[in-house]
Scaffold this motif. Structure first.
Motif, PDB file in Angstrom:
ATOM      1  N   ALA A   1      -2.862 -11.124  -0.506  1.00  0.00           N
ATOM      2  CA  ALA A   1      -2.381  -9.765  -0.757  1.00  0.00           C
ATOM      3  C   ALA A   1      -1.194  -9.522   0.156  1.00  0.00           C
ATOM      4  CB  ALA A   1      -3.487  -8.753  -0.488  1.00  0.00           C
ATOM      5  N   ILE A   2      -0.074  -9.091  -0.427  1.00  0.00           N
ATOM      6  CA  ILE A   2       1.171  -8.924   0.326  1.00  0.00           C
ATOM      7  C   ILE A   2       1.761  -7.557  -0.004  1.00  0.00           C
ATOM      8  CG2 ILE A   2       3.474  -9.856   0.747  1.00  0.00           C
ATOM      9  CD1 ILE A   2       2.509 -12.530  -0.333  1.00  0.00           C
ATOM     10  N   PRO A   3       2.038  -6.703   0.996  1.00  0.00           N
ATOM     11  CA  PRO A   3       2.732  -5.451   0.702  1.00  0.00           C
ATOM     12  C   PRO A   3       4.047  -5.742  -0.015  1.00  0.00           C
ATOM     13  CG  PRO A   3       1.896  -5.430   2.938  1.00  0.00           C
ATOM     14  CD  PRO A   3       1.725  -6.833   2.433  1.00  0.00           C
ATOM     15  N   GLY A   4       4.290  -5.044  -1.121  1.00  0.00           N
ATOM     16  CA  GLY A   4       5.443  -5.352  -1.943  1.00  0.00           C
ATOM     17  C   GLY A   4       6.452  -4.227  -2.025  1.00  0.00           C
ATOM     18  N   ASN A   5       7.502  -4.483  -2.789  1.00  0.00           N
ATOM     19  CA  ASN A   5       8.587  -3.543  -2.981  1.00  0.00           C
ATOM     20  C   ASN A   5       8.055  -2.183  -3.441  1.00  0.00           C
ATOM     21  OD1 ASN A   5      11.289  -2.747  -3.145  1.00  0.00           O
ATOM     22  ND2 ASN A   5      11.387  -3.243  -5.318  1.00  0.00           N
ATOM     23  N   GLY A   6       8.512  -1.138  -2.826  1.00  0.00           N
ATOM     24  CA  GLY A   6       8.017   0.208  -3.116  1.00  0.00           C
ATOM     25  C   GLY A   6       7.161   0.760  -2.000  1.00  0.00           C
ATOM     26  N   THR A   7       6.638  -0.128  -1.151  1.00  0.00           N
ATOM     27  CA  THR A   7       5.838   0.304  -0.020  1.00  0.00           C
ATOM     28  C   THR A   7       6.685   1.145   0.943  1.00  0.00           C
ATOM     29  OG1 THR A   7       4.354  -1.597  -0.143  1.00  0.00           O
ATOM     30  CG2 THR A   7       4.512  -0.487   1.979  1.00  0.00           C
ATOM     31  N   LEU A   8       6.184   2.311   1.286  1.00  0.00           N
ATOM     32  CA  LEU A   8       6.845   3.230   2.232  1.00  0.00           C
ATOM     33  C   LEU A   8       8.254   3.598   1.788  1.00  0.00           C
ATOM     34  CD1 LEU A   8       5.682   1.642   5.612  1.00  0.00           C
ATOM     35  CD2 LEU A   8       4.719   3.642   4.453  1.00  0.00           C
ATOM     36  N   GLN A   9       8.485   3.635   0.482  1.00  0.00           N
ATOM     37  CA  GLN A   9       9.819   3.945  -0.016  1.00  0.00           C
ATOM     38  C   GLN A   9      10.237   5.368   0.361  1.00  0.00           C
ATOM     39  OE1 GLN A   9       9.485   3.371  -4.240  1.00  0.00           O
ATOM     40  NE2 GLN A   9       8.140   5.131  -4.552  1.00  0.00           N
ATOM     41  N   GLU A  10       9.273   6.281   0.408  1.00  0.00           N
ATOM     42  CA  GLU A  10       9.591   7.660   0.771  1.00  0.00           C
ATOM     43  C   GLU A  10      10.053   7.753   2.229  1.00  0.00           C
ATOM     44  OE1 GLU A  10       6.038   7.497  -2.081  1.00  0.00           O
ATOM     45  OE2 GLU A  10       6.535   6.626  -0.130  1.00  0.00           O
TER      46      GLU A  10
ATOM     47  N   THR B   1       3.561   5.814  -0.415  1.00  0.00           N
ATOM     48  CA  THR B   1       3.237   4.748  -1.362  1.00  0.00           C
ATOM     49  C   THR B   1       3.021   3.431  -0.634  1.00  0.00           C
ATOM     50  OG1 THR B   1       4.530   5.784  -3.119  1.00  0.00           O
ATOM     51  CG2 THR B   1       4.074   3.430  -3.349  1.00  0.00           C
ATOM     52  N   PHE B   2       1.932   2.761  -0.986  1.00  0.00           N
ATOM     53  CA  PHE B   2       1.669   1.396  -0.520  1.00  0.00           C
ATOM     54  C   PHE B   2       1.476   0.543  -1.776  1.00  0.00           C
ATOM     55  CE2 PHE B   2       0.365   4.114   2.925  1.00  0.00           C
ATOM     56  CZ  PHE B   2       0.818   3.465   4.059  1.00  0.00           C
ATOM     57  N   SER B   3       2.387  -0.392  -1.997  1.00  0.00           N
ATOM     58  CA  SER B   3       2.318  -1.281  -3.155  1.00  0.00           C
ATOM     59  C   SER B   3       1.877  -2.663  -2.679  1.00  0.00           C
ATOM     60  CB  SER B   3       3.678  -1.365  -3.839  1.00  0.00           C
ATOM     61  OG  SER B   3       3.642  -2.226  -4.952  1.00  0.00           O
ATOM     62  N   VAL B   4       0.791  -3.172  -3.240  1.00  0.00           N
ATOM     63  CA  VAL B   4       0.245  -4.456  -2.792  1.00  0.00           C
ATOM     64  C   VAL B   4       0.323  -5.474  -3.931  1.00  0.00           C
ATOM     65  CG1 VAL B   4      -1.767  -5.682  -1.900  1.00  0.00           C
ATOM     66  CG2 VAL B   4      -1.294  -3.335  -1.150  1.00  0.00           C
ATOM     67  N   ILE B   5       0.969  -6.603  -3.645  1.00  0.00           N
ATOM     68  CA  ILE B   5       1.039  -7.710  -4.597  1.00  0.00           C
ATOM     69  C   ILE B   5      -0.157  -8.623  -4.357  1.00  0.00           C
ATOM     70  CG2 ILE B   5       2.378  -9.698  -5.390  1.00  0.00           C
ATOM     71  CD1 ILE B   5       4.866  -8.271  -4.195  1.00  0.00           C
ATOM     72  N   TYR B   6      -0.961  -8.838  -5.385  1.00  0.00           N
ATOM     73  CA  TYR B   6      -2.071  -9.789  -5.320  1.00  0.00           C
ATOM     74  C   TYR B   6      -1.632 -11.061  -6.038  1.00  0.00           C
ATOM     75  CZ  TYR B   6      -5.073  -5.968  -3.768  1.00  0.00           C
ATOM     76  OH  TYR B   6      -5.632  -4.933  -3.052  1.00  0.00           O
ATOM     77  N   LEU B   7      -1.890 -12.186  -5.430  1.00  0.00           N
ATOM     78  CA  LEU B   7      -1.451 -13.450  -6.031  1.00  0.00           C
ATOM     79  C   LEU B   7      -2.559 -14.488  -5.967  1.00  0.00           C
ATOM     80  CD1 LEU B   7      -0.662 -15.798  -3.646  1.00  0.00           C
ATOM     81  CD2 LEU B   7       0.974 -14.008  -3.105  1.00  0.00           C
ATOM     82  N   SER B   8      -2.499 -15.393  -6.913  1.00  0.00           N
ATOM     83  CA  SER B   8      -3.411 -16.536  -6.908  1.00  0.00           C
ATOM     84  C   SER B   8      -2.669 -17.767  -7.409  1.00  0.00           C
ATOM     85  CB  SER B   8      -4.635 -16.285  -7.800  1.00  0.00           C
ATOM     86  OG  SER B   8      -4.263 -16.240  -9.168  1.00  0.00           O
TER      87      SER B   8
ATOM     88  N   ALA C   1      -2.996   2.527 -10.595  1.00  0.00           N
ATOM     89  CA  ALA C   1      -2.750   3.254  -9.363  1.00  0.00           C
ATOM     90  C   ALA C   1      -4.051   3.794  -8.799  1.00  0.00           C
ATOM     91  CB  ALA C   1      -1.774   4.394  -9.635  1.00  0.00           C
ATOM     92  N   LYS C   2      -4.135   3.798  -7.497  1.00  0.00           N
ATOM     93  CA  LYS C   2      -5.303   4.322  -6.817  1.00  0.00           C
ATOM     94  C   LYS C   2      -4.839   5.299  -5.753  1.00  0.00           C
ATOM     95  CE  LYS C   2      -8.049   0.132  -7.524  1.00  0.00           C
ATOM     96  NZ  LYS C   2      -8.880  -0.888  -6.907  1.00  0.00           N
ATOM     97  N   GLY C   3      -5.673   6.305  -5.475  1.00  0.00           N
ATOM     98  CA  GLY C   3      -5.306   7.307  -4.491  1.00  0.00           C
ATOM     99  C   GLY C   3      -6.234   7.262  -3.307  1.00  0.00           C
ATOM    100  N   ASN C   4      -5.753   7.852  -2.203  1.00  0.00           N
ATOM    101  CA  ASN C   4      -6.567   7.895  -0.997  1.00  0.00           C
ATOM    102  C   ASN C   4      -6.018   8.986  -0.099  1.00  0.00           C
ATOM    103  OD1 ASN C   4      -8.706   6.468   0.578  1.00  0.00           O
ATOM    104  ND2 ASN C   4      -7.045   6.345   2.053  1.00  0.00           N
ATOM    105  N   ASP C   5      -6.871   9.669   0.633  1.00  0.00           N
ATOM    106  CA  ASP C   5      -6.409  10.653   1.593  1.00  0.00           C
ATOM    107  C   ASP C   5      -6.260  10.002   2.952  1.00  0.00           C
ATOM    108  OD1 ASP C   5      -5.879  13.106   0.441  1.00  0.00           O
ATOM    109  OD2 ASP C   5      -8.004  13.579   0.201  1.00  0.00           O
TER     110      ASP C   5
ATOM    111  N   THR D   1      -1.537   5.479  -3.472  1.00  0.00           N
ATOM    112  CA  THR D   1      -0.856   6.663  -2.969  1.00  0.00           C
ATOM    113  C   THR D   1      -1.753   7.354  -1.949  1.00  0.00           C
ATOM    114  OG1 THR D   1       0.342   6.969  -5.046  1.00  0.00           O
ATOM    115  CG2 THR D   1       0.188   8.870  -3.586  1.00  0.00           C
ATOM    116  N   VAL D   2      -1.243   7.502  -0.747  1.00  0.00           N
ATOM    117  CA  VAL D   2      -2.006   8.102   0.352  1.00  0.00           C
ATOM    118  C   VAL D   2      -1.323   9.402   0.753  1.00  0.00           C
ATOM    119  CG1 VAL D   2      -2.997   7.689   2.634  1.00  0.00           C
ATOM    120  CG2 VAL D   2      -2.538   5.764   1.103  1.00  0.00           C
ATOM    121  N   ARG D   3      -2.112  10.441   0.986  1.00  0.00           N
ATOM    122  CA  ARG D   3      -1.543  11.748   1.307  1.00  0.00           C
ATOM    123  C   ARG D   3      -1.779  12.089   2.777  1.00  0.00           C
ATOM    124  NH1 ARG D   3      -2.288  16.506  -1.928  1.00  0.00           N
ATOM    125  NH2 ARG D   3      -4.453  16.500  -1.185  1.00  0.00           N
TER     126      ARG D   3
END
Length: 301
Positions: free
Chosen positions: A138-147, A252-259, A294-298, A196-198
């Motif tokens: 699992a690797i944080p991907g493009n879009g992570t912390l874009q804001e 935003t936290f975007s996670v790339i899952y790879l196998s 997409a998944k959300g989290n506080d 998406t974390v608030r």
């Protein structure tokens, strides 16, 4: 090879965050550990010898062992402190100290985005795997912390007339897929989950990032700390551009899952280009799998 990250600083900040012990801030690693364990659980085989690469707290290793799919698991970390009472094999972030063709499974949760020679690490993993061995990561991907990236650049430019990179770059999912192929993995698959974390404010977000060890470790980072005025302006911009009606901001936290599998003669051969698309279930050798979304989290209050 371009040197992007200050590796001693990466290791020092991860270790400092671990010693701070803010377990609540490790929500992303907890999510990834659960997701990787779910992906492993549906694979129709057992992995006698497994390795966890720089899993930080060991939560992923524990989740993987709980699937019953693994015989023995070795954790590799940059410092013995990450092992607690369990013990670890110590190695730098970009080194895979595993004998060739000796592991059936290698798993890496949220650490490969901090390597300078990521292609080299992929190649080392490929060599460490026995034929038909599996690599999951699992690797944080493009879009992570874009804001955060956007508002820090805007605020610093507005107040000082210039800007320095304050948020590290993250890879694109297509680039990660290309790295798998370049390293010689068979049946490579990548997909992305967005979380998406608030938060109450930019300052609560940055507190979590420090507790995660995810602050700026770029070689090219400015050594001059940002002024309070820049942070206050960035917080204003964040609230203006990325706040929900209740006033909480989104991160935003975007996670790339790879196998990818170490090649073996028993594996399905690739189809002619353009003739079909391989299902993730086929690549992981399972009967079925659910789709991503997409998944959300506080976050912190």
């Amino acid at each position: 090879m371009d040197i992007v990250f200050d590796q001693p600083l990466v290791e020092a900040r991860r270790l400092r965050a671990l010693k701070a012990g803010d377990e609540k801030a490790q929500f992303l690693l907890d999510i990834v550990a659960e997701d990787l364990a779910e992906r492993l659980a549906v694979v129709e085989r057992r992995f006698e010898t497994a390795v966890e690469l720089h899993g930080y707290t060991g939560v992923t290793a524990r989740a993987l062992m709980a699937t019953g799919k693994i015989g023995t698991l070795t954790r590799i970390e940059t410092d013995n402190a990450f092992g607690g009472t369990e013990g670890v094999t110590v190695a730098p972030l970009e080194t895979v100290p595993v004998a060739p063709a000796s592991a059936n499974l290698v798993v890496s949760p949220l650490s490969l985005h901090l390597t300078n020679d990521t292609p080299g690490v992929f190649i080392q993993v490929r060599r460490a795997l026995a034929p038909d061995g599996l690599f999951l990561a699992a690797i944080p991907g493009n879009g992570t912390l874009q804001e955060l990236r956007e508002v820090l650049l805007a605020a610093e430019s507005e107040i000082t007339g210039g800007a320095s990179p304050r948020v590290i770059p993250f890879a694109d999912v297509r680039d990660i897929g290309a790295l798998l192929q370049r390293a010689g993995f068979a049946l490579p698959v990548t997909d992305t989950e967005t979380y998406t974390v608030r938060y109450a404010s930019l300052f609560a977000l940055m507190k979590d990032l420090r507790a995660m060890g995810m602050t700026n470790t770029l070689i090219a980072r400015s050594r001059k700390p940002l002024s309070r005025a820049v942070f206050l302006r960035a917080a204003e911009l964040y609230a203006e551009r990325f706040a929900d009606p209740d006033g909480r901001i989104r991160a935003t936290f975007s996670v790339i899952y790879l196998s990818g599998w170490a090649p073996h003669e028993s594996q399905q051969k690739p189809l002619a280009p353009g003739s079909a698309k391989m299902r993730l279930a086929d690549a992981l050798k399972v009967e079925g799998t659910s789709g991503s979304g997409a998944k959300g989290n506080d976050g912190s209050p």
